[in-house]
Design a protein around this motif. Structure first.
Motif, PDB file in Angstrom:
ATOM      1  N   MET A 122       0.869  -1.166   0.000  1.00  0.00           N
ATOM      2  CA  MET A 122       0.000   0.000   0.000  1.00  0.00           C
ATOM      3  C   MET A 122       0.913   1.224   0.000  1.00  0.00           C
ATOM      4  O   MET A 122       2.043   1.187   0.497  1.00  0.00           O
ATOM      5  CB  MET A 122      -0.926  -0.002   1.217  1.00  0.00           C
ATOM      6  N   HIS A 123       0.427   2.323  -0.570  1.00  0.00           N
ATOM      7  CA  HIS A 123       1.354   3.405  -0.886  1.00  0.00           C
ATOM      8  C   HIS A 123       1.062   4.728  -0.203  1.00  0.00           C
ATOM      9  O   HIS A 123       1.983   5.444   0.192  1.00  0.00           O
ATOM     10  CB  HIS A 123       1.358   3.611  -2.404  1.00  0.00           C
ATOM     11  N   HIS A 124      -0.198   5.101  -0.092  1.00  0.00           N
ATOM     12  CA  HIS A 124      -0.509   6.454   0.353  1.00  0.00           C
ATOM     13  C   HIS A 124      -1.793   6.457   1.169  1.00  0.00           C
ATOM     14  O   HIS A 124      -2.773   5.798   0.811  1.00  0.00           O
ATOM     15  CB  HIS A 124      -0.676   7.371  -0.866  1.00  0.00           C
ATOM     16  N   LEU A 125      -1.792   7.203   2.275  1.00  0.00           N
ATOM     17  CA  LEU A 125      -2.960   7.354   3.140  1.00  0.00           C
ATOM     18  C   LEU A 125      -3.641   8.700   2.876  1.00  0.00           C
ATOM     19  O   LEU A 125      -2.969   9.711   2.680  1.00  0.00           O
ATOM     20  CB  LEU A 125      -2.558   7.285   4.610  1.00  0.00           C
ATOM     21  N   TYR A 126      -4.971   8.695   2.908  1.00  0.00           N
ATOM     22  CA  TYR A 126      -5.746   9.924   2.726  1.00  0.00           C
ATOM     23  C   TYR A 126      -6.970   9.898   3.635  1.00  0.00           C
ATOM     24  O   TYR A 126      -7.621   8.855   3.788  1.00  0.00           O
ATOM     25  CB  TYR A 126      -6.254  10.061   1.288  1.00  0.00           C
ATOM     26  N   TYR A 127      -7.313  11.060   4.194  1.00  0.00           N
ATOM     27  CA  TYR A 127      -8.560  11.216   4.938  1.00  0.00           C
ATOM     28  C   TYR A 127      -9.590  11.918   4.054  1.00  0.00           C
ATOM     29  O   TYR A 127      -9.287  12.931   3.415  1.00  0.00           O
ATOM     30  CB  TYR A 127      -8.352  12.057   6.192  1.00  0.00           C
ATOM     31  N   SER A 128     -10.809  11.402   4.060  1.00  0.00           N
ATOM     32  CA  SER A 128     -11.893  12.059   3.339  1.00  0.00           C
ATOM     33  C   SER A 128     -12.386  13.254   4.154  1.00  0.00           C
ATOM     34  O   SER A 128     -12.016  13.406   5.328  1.00  0.00           O
ATOM     35  CB  SER A 128     -13.046  11.069   3.110  1.00  0.00           C
ATOM     36  N   PRO A 129     -13.235  14.118   3.592  1.00  0.00           N
ATOM     37  CA  PRO A 129     -13.726  15.276   4.338  1.00  0.00           C
ATOM     38  C   PRO A 129     -14.449  14.908   5.636  1.00  0.00           C
ATOM     39  O   PRO A 129     -14.451  15.697   6.577  1.00  0.00           O
ATOM     40  CB  PRO A 129     -14.684  15.949   3.345  1.00  0.00           C
ATOM     41  N   ASN A 130     -15.060  13.723   5.695  1.00  0.00           N
ATOM     42  CA  ASN A 130     -15.739  13.322   6.934  1.00  0.00           C
ATOM     43  C   ASN A 130     -14.892  12.399   7.798  1.00  0.00           C
ATOM     44  O   ASN A 130     -15.394  11.782   8.735  1.00  0.00           O
ATOM     45  CB  ASN A 130     -17.097  12.674   6.630  1.00  0.00           C
ATOM     46  N   GLY A 131     -13.590  12.301   7.497  1.00  0.00           N
ATOM     47  CA  GLY A 131     -12.682  11.591   8.377  1.00  0.00           C
ATOM     48  C   GLY A 131     -12.478  10.119   8.091  1.00  0.00           C
ATOM     49  O   GLY A 131     -11.768   9.440   8.839  1.00  0.00           O
ATOM     50  N   ARG A 132     -13.047   9.596   7.018  1.00  0.00           N
ATOM     51  CA  ARG A 132     -12.785   8.200   6.657  1.00  0.00           C
ATOM     52  C   ARG A 132     -11.377   8.087   6.091  1.00  0.00           C
ATOM     53  O   ARG A 132     -10.890   8.988   5.413  1.00  0.00           O
ATOM     54  CB  ARG A 132     -13.824   7.719   5.646  1.00  0.00           C
ATOM     55  N   LEU A 133     -10.707   6.973   6.382  1.00  0.00           N
ATOM     56  CA  LEU A 133      -9.318   6.782   5.998  1.00  0.00           C
ATOM     57  C   LEU A 133      -9.211   5.803   4.838  1.00  0.00           C
ATOM     58  O   LEU A 133      -9.783   4.701   4.885  1.00  0.00           O
ATOM     59  CB  LEU A 133      -8.511   6.268   7.192  1.00  0.00           C
ATOM     60  N   TYR A 134      -8.454   6.187   3.811  1.00  0.00           N
ATOM     61  CA  TYR A 134      -8.270   5.372   2.614  1.00  0.00           C
ATOM     62  C   TYR A 134      -6.777   5.203   2.340  1.00  0.00           C
ATOM     63  O   TYR A 134      -5.942   5.990   2.799  1.00  0.00           O
ATOM     64  CB  TYR A 134      -8.928   6.031   1.397  1.00  0.00           C
ATOM     65  N   ALA A 135      -6.461   4.176   1.562  1.00  0.00           N
ATOM     66  CA  ALA A 135      -5.092   3.974   1.107  1.00  0.00           C
ATOM     67  C   ALA A 135      -5.111   3.515  -0.339  1.00  0.00           C
ATOM     68  O   ALA A 135      -5.960   2.708  -0.736  1.00  0.00           O
ATOM     69  CB  ALA A 135      -4.371   2.937   1.963  1.00  0.00           C
ATOM     70  N   THR A 136      -4.166   4.030  -1.121  1.00  0.00           N
ATOM     71  CA  THR A 136      -3.966   3.505  -2.463  1.00  0.00           C
ATOM     72  C   THR A 136      -2.877   2.434  -2.404  1.00  0.00           C
ATOM     73  O   THR A 136      -2.055   2.409  -1.489  1.00  0.00           O
ATOM     74  CB  THR A 136      -3.539   4.610  -3.437  1.00  0.00           C
ATOM     75  N   GLY A 137      -2.890   1.537  -3.396  1.00  0.00           N
ATOM     76  CA  GLY A 137      -1.923   0.450  -3.438  1.00  0.00           C
ATOM     77  C   GLY A 137      -1.237   0.362  -4.788  1.00  0.00           C
ATOM     78  O   GLY A 137      -1.857   0.626  -5.824  1.00  0.00           O
ATOM     79  N   LEU A 138       0.032  -0.057  -4.790  1.00  0.00           N
ATOM     80  CA  LEU A 138       0.837  -0.057  -6.006  1.00  0.00           C
ATOM     81  C   LEU A 138       0.705  -1.326  -6.837  1.00  0.00           C
ATOM     82  O   LEU A 138       1.411  -1.480  -7.829  1.00  0.00           O
ATOM     83  CB  LEU A 138       2.308   0.157  -5.643  1.00  0.00           C
ATOM     84  N   GLY A 139      -0.174  -2.222  -6.452  1.00  0.00           N
ATOM     85  CA  GLY A 139      -0.303  -3.476  -7.180  1.00  0.00           C
ATOM     86  C   GLY A 139      -1.631  -3.605  -7.880  1.00  0.00           C
ATOM     87  O   GLY A 139      -2.339  -2.625  -8.140  1.00  0.00           O
ATOM     88  N   THR A 140      -1.981  -4.868  -8.180  1.00  0.00           N
ATOM     89  CA  THR A 140      -3.240  -5.165  -8.856  1.00  0.00           C
ATOM     90  C   THR A 140      -4.242  -5.839  -7.933  1.00  0.00           C
ATOM     91  O   THR A 140      -5.432  -5.836  -8.213  1.00  0.00           O
ATOM     92  CB  THR A 140      -2.977  -6.086 -10.064  1.00  0.00           C
TER      93      THR A 140
END
Length: 453
Positions: free
Chosen positions: A97-115
């Motif tokens: 997994m590559h990058h963490l982001y918070y949405s405007p309402n505080g939910r946490l997401y991550a992008t990943g470098l694979g498939t």
């Protein structure tokens, strides 16, 4: 070895060699940049969790460690500085997994470098004792889009969407791969895949290729064309403008001057400078070029919605820096990380879209990349810099991992500095201490005041 790692080996080697002896650098809602702009750094009493960060860690296979999400202490004055306070193991995937982001309402997401998991939602919650923990890690359905990079939340005609860049698009075998996924911000369902492959559009028509950086203002969004995730020779040199009323690309702009390492410029991160960042600022797009070593400005005429000719603001080939990566900022300054030699340059926010220095470089380590801003327990203003591009290994340097890497871009550390003076107050080397690499750092619960992308 994952193809995204293979991609960087030959190119970054040339980049490092090429830089070793320089020649004498509104109402929109963008959670990675704008949704935190109205926050004010907390007064006393200081929130103890403000000195804690959430990080993505990569296991180093020959050291028998695995990927995880961890919460760490970042107050250099604390006896627990550098301690992992909580560690959540991640499933075995084909790439980190590559990058963490918070949405405007505080939910946490991550992008990943694979498939296997190119986008995930992470349950960051509190347990019965009010301690922060990870309750879930759910890979999301991207409808075949892979190699996720950046996320942005933005309102279009009153509706909030989550936009995600996928460098691999819907098929990694495409030499001109790449897409932007438009997701329902509440349900995480794909609303639209914005894909315009260069080989499939008319000659001279706008196209999207290997999109990485993303930013927006009003009804215009910009994405950067960086590099093919699996074909190292395919490197971009453009940014593409997308009309958010139609979700269609409308213009592709070439960003390139010299080629200090013999490859196209590889625009990586972009920042749409706009009035919600700086009052009355002339809107413009800032672009970092990873292999051009430069930062550019593209003026924007808001009245007729046209973009001017790109202007080079900073030339790393003459200034002795290379691989510029991220845009971050606080209420006063814009910060740009440069992977080589590992510095963070700082600029007066009120002088944007021009780059006017606001102080000495913050001297981090090789691979200077992501960063966060916070106060320690004594109220001292700090910046933490993650010094790592990709977690690869270098057998020649006795780095006991499974693949070769370019050591000058992977220090595996976080350095903590006084924000005002740049003085280094502490360092955590994750490879030495935990036998892991660090992929990303983010403020715990989004407590750090920051503009990003």
């Amino acid at each position: 070895m994952h193809a995204y790692k293979q991609m960087f080996l030959p190119i970054l080697l040339v980049a490092i060699i090429g830089c070793s002896e320089p020649n004498k650098n509104s109402a929109d809602t963008n959670s990675t940049l704008a949704e935190k702009e109205t926050q004010v750094l907390p007064k006393e009493p200081v929130n103890i969790e403000e000195t804690q960060a959430i990080v993505l860690l990569s296991g180093l296979p020959t050291l028998d460690t695995t990927d995880s999400i961890a919460i760490i202490e970042l107050d250099p004055a604390s006896e627990k500085f550098g301690d992992i306070l909580y560690d959540y193991p991640l499933p075995k995937l084909d790439a980190p997994m590559h990058h963490l982001y918070y949405s405007p309402n505080g939910r946490l997401y991550a992008t990943g470098l694979g498939t296997e998991c190119s986008l995930a939602e992470i349950g960051l919650v509190r347990n019965a004792s009010a301690a922060p923990i990870i309750s879930s890690f759910d890979c999301l359905d991207t409808k075949g889009q892979n190699v996720g990079e950046d996320i942005m939340w933005h309102s279009v005609n009153g509706e909030l969407y989550m936009f995600v860049t996928f460098m691999g698009g819907t098929d990694l075998s495409h030499i001109d791969a790449g897409s932007v996924g438009v997701f329902n911000a509440q349900t995480n369902e794909v609303v639209k895949i914005i894909e315009a492959r260069k080989s499939q559009v008319a000659e001279g028509a706008p196209y999207i290729m290997y999109p990485h950086g993303i930013s927006a203002y009003g009804d215009r969004m910009v994405v950067a064309s960086t590099i093919h995730p699996t074909i190292a020779t395919e490197v971009g040199n453009t940014v593409t403008i997308i009309n958010l009323n139609t979700f269609e690309p409308i213009e592709t702009i070439v960003i390139q001057d010299a080629t200090p390492v013999g490859f196209p410029s590889s625009p990586v991160e972009v920042l749409f400078v706009r009035p919600s960042i700086v009052e009355n600022v002339p809107p413009a797009i800032l672009v970092n070029t990873m292999f051009g070593f430069e930062t550019w400005k593209i003026p924007y005429n808001e009245q007729d919605k046209t973009f001017g000719e790109p202007i080079k603001l900073y030339d790393g080939a003459t200034e002795g820096t290379a691989v510029p990566l991220e845009f971050y900022g606080n209420e006063k300054e814009l910060f740009i990380s440069h992977g080589i030699p590992g510095v963070v340059k700082r600029y007066d926010l009120n002088q944007l879209p021009d780059l006017v220095s606001s102080g000495e470089d913050i001297k981090a380590e090789s691979g200077a990349h992501h960063m966060i801003f916070y106060k320690n327990s004594a109220g001292r203003q700090l910046i933490a810099v993650q010094n790592n591009l990709l977690n690869l290994g270098d057998a020649a340097d006795n780095d006991p991992t499974d693949t070769d890497f370019i050591a000058k871009l992977n220090h595996h550390s976080v350095t903590v500095h006084d924000l005002n003076t740049g003085e280094r107050l502490g360092e955590i080397n994750f490879k030495e201490r935990y036998k892991k690499g660090i992929d990303n750092i983010e403020a715990l619960f989004g407590s750090g005041f920051t503009h990003h992308h």
